[in-house]
Structure formats: C-alpha cells, structure tokens
Design a protein around this motif. Structure first.
Motif, PDB file in Angstrom:
ATOM      1  N   SER A  52       0.836  -1.187   0.000  1.00  0.00           N
ATOM      2  CA  SER A  52       0.000   0.000   0.000  1.00  0.00           C
ATOM      3  C   SER A  52       0.877   1.245   0.000  1.00  0.00           C
ATOM      4  CB  SER A  52      -0.908  -0.003   1.244  1.00  0.00           C
ATOM      5  OG  SER A  52      -1.670   1.181   1.317  1.00  0.00           O
ATOM      6  N   GLY A  53       0.517   2.217  -0.803  1.00  0.00           N
ATOM      7  CA  GLY A  53       1.214   3.492  -0.810  1.00  0.00           C
ATOM      8  C   GLY A  53       2.701   3.401  -1.086  1.00  0.00           C
ATOM      9  N   GLY A  54       3.114   2.463  -1.942  1.00  0.00           N
ATOM     10  CA  GLY A  54       4.525   2.328  -2.270  1.00  0.00           C
ATOM     11  C   GLY A  54       5.347   1.587  -1.228  1.00  0.00           C
ATOM     12  N   ARG A  55       4.683   1.001  -0.271  1.00  0.00           N
ATOM     13  CA  ARG A  55       5.370   0.229   0.765  1.00  0.00           C
ATOM     14  C   ARG A  55       4.827  -1.199   0.799  1.00  0.00           C
ATOM     15  NH1 ARG A  55       4.776   4.812   5.194  1.00  0.00           N
ATOM     16  NH2 ARG A  55       6.662   5.982   4.736  1.00  0.00           N
ATOM     17  N   THR A  56       5.680  -2.098   1.281  1.00  0.00           N
ATOM     18  CA  THR A  56       5.278  -3.483   1.511  1.00  0.00           C
ATOM     19  C   THR A  56       5.417  -3.763   2.997  1.00  0.00           C
ATOM     20  OG1 THR A  56       6.047  -4.145  -0.681  1.00  0.00           O
ATOM     21  CG2 THR A  56       5.710  -5.905   0.931  1.00  0.00           C
ATOM     22  N   TYR A  64       7.808  -7.698  12.214  1.00  0.00           N
ATOM     23  CA  TYR A  64       7.254  -6.862  11.151  1.00  0.00           C
ATOM     24  C   TYR A  64       8.394  -6.347  10.279  1.00  0.00           C
ATOM     25  CZ  TYR A  64       3.314  -6.645  14.403  1.00  0.00           C
ATOM     26  OH  TYR A  64       2.293  -6.962  15.254  1.00  0.00           O
ATOM     27  N   LEU A  65       8.181  -6.368   8.988  1.00  0.00           N
ATOM     28  CA  LEU A  65       9.092  -5.745   8.030  1.00  0.00           C
ATOM     29  C   LEU A  65       8.297  -4.712   7.249  1.00  0.00           C
ATOM     30  CD1 LEU A  65      10.892  -8.869   6.528  1.00  0.00           C
ATOM     31  CD2 LEU A  65      11.802  -7.274   8.225  1.00  0.00           C
ATOM     32  N   GLY A 102      14.209   1.793   2.321  1.00  0.00           N
ATOM     33  CA  GLY A 102      14.817   0.489   2.556  1.00  0.00           C
ATOM     34  C   GLY A 102      13.892  -0.401   3.364  1.00  0.00           C
ATOM     35  N   VAL A 103      14.480  -1.236   4.196  1.00  0.00           N
ATOM     36  CA  VAL A 103      13.705  -2.186   4.996  1.00  0.00           C
ATOM     37  C   VAL A 103      13.885  -1.871   6.479  1.00  0.00           C
ATOM     38  CG1 VAL A 103      13.373  -4.613   5.594  1.00  0.00           C
ATOM     39  CG2 VAL A 103      13.966  -3.993   3.252  1.00  0.00           C
ATOM     40  N   THR A 104      12.770  -1.774   7.175  1.00  0.00           N
ATOM     41  CA  THR A 104      12.775  -1.564   8.618  1.00  0.00           C
ATOM     42  C   THR A 104      12.187  -2.799   9.282  1.00  0.00           C
ATOM     43  OG1 THR A 104      12.431   0.798   8.297  1.00  0.00           O
ATOM     44  CG2 THR A 104      11.961  -0.079  10.484  1.00  0.00           C
ATOM     45  N   HIS A 105      12.791  -3.234  10.379  1.00  0.00           N
ATOM     46  CA  HIS A 105      12.317  -4.402  11.122  1.00  0.00           C
ATOM     47  C   HIS A 105      12.018  -4.008  12.558  1.00  0.00           C
ATOM     48  CE1 HIS A 105      13.210  -7.763  13.947  1.00  0.00           C
ATOM     49  NE2 HIS A 105      12.363  -8.381  13.151  1.00  0.00           N
ATOM     50  N   PHE A 106      10.908  -4.476  13.081  1.00  0.00           N
ATOM     51  CA  PHE A 106      10.646  -4.353  14.504  1.00  0.00           C
ATOM     52  C   PHE A 106       9.836  -5.561  14.932  1.00  0.00           C
ATOM     53  CE2 PHE A 106       7.423  -1.930  12.279  1.00  0.00           C
ATOM     54  CZ  PHE A 106       6.234  -2.210  12.930  1.00  0.00           C
ATOM     55  N   SER A 107       9.795  -5.804  16.234  1.00  0.00           N
ATOM     56  CA  SER A 107       9.073  -6.977  16.732  1.00  0.00           C
ATOM     57  C   SER A 107       8.339  -6.620  18.016  1.00  0.00           C
ATOM     58  CB  SER A 107      10.028  -8.143  16.965  1.00  0.00           C
ATOM     59  OG  SER A 107      10.973  -7.809  17.953  1.00  0.00           O
TER      60      SER A 107
END
Length: 90
Positions: free
Chosen positions: A8-12, A32-33, A40-45
């Motif tokens: 959505s909105g240019g993001r996955t 979550y990615l 780029g890619v952001t990760h959080f949990s």
C-alpha cells in the motif's frame, strides 16, 4: 503460523508471528518488516505473554469479585466464555 503481506502506498508490509507455550504462559512473538524504495527495509518486533488459567480459576476469580457467573457456549466462542454480572447489592 500465518504470514500476512500487504502492499500500500509504495510500501510493503510483512507480519510474521510465532507462538509457543511454556507451562502456563502462552507467548507470541511477531516480527514486522516495512519496505519501501526510498526507506529500505525496517524491522521491529513485539512479544505478547499471556498467563493461562483453568476454568475453575476463572470461576473463582469472578466469585471473589462478587459476580454471579454463567458459562456459555456459542458458535462465535466455541470454547465457551464466562458471563459475569454484579451480584444484587454488590
């Protein structure tokens, strides 16, 4: 375990959960990615821990709180659920 992916909105966005049990504690860790061309890619949990109780322990807690209780089975709650109402005069 199920994985969810949404664009959505240019993001996955990707959500990956993993759950387990340690005695009376259920735990679910969710990763979550979030990916975008510019960021780029952001990760959080996130981790959720929930203590599990027996039906008798739930019943006892309602009674100690002064509630009258009814255990109900329903298609939307196939394992059943407690319905507690304040006792008259409580």
């Amino acid at each position: 375990m199920g994985t969810d992916t949404v664009e959505s909105g240019g993001r996955t966005y990707v959500r990956v959960p993993h759950s387990g049990r340690d005695g009376r504690v259920s735990h679910m860790e969710v990763h979550y990615l979030v990916a975008s061309t510019e960021g780029g890619v952001t990760h959080f949990s996130d981790v959720h821990r929930t203590t599990l109780f027996t039906r008798e322990e739930y019943k006892s807690a309602f009674v100690r709180a002064g509630c009258e209780i009814e255990y109900v089975k329903h298609p939307l709650a196939p394992r059943g659920l407690f319905v507690g109402t304040a006792s008259p005069g409580a």
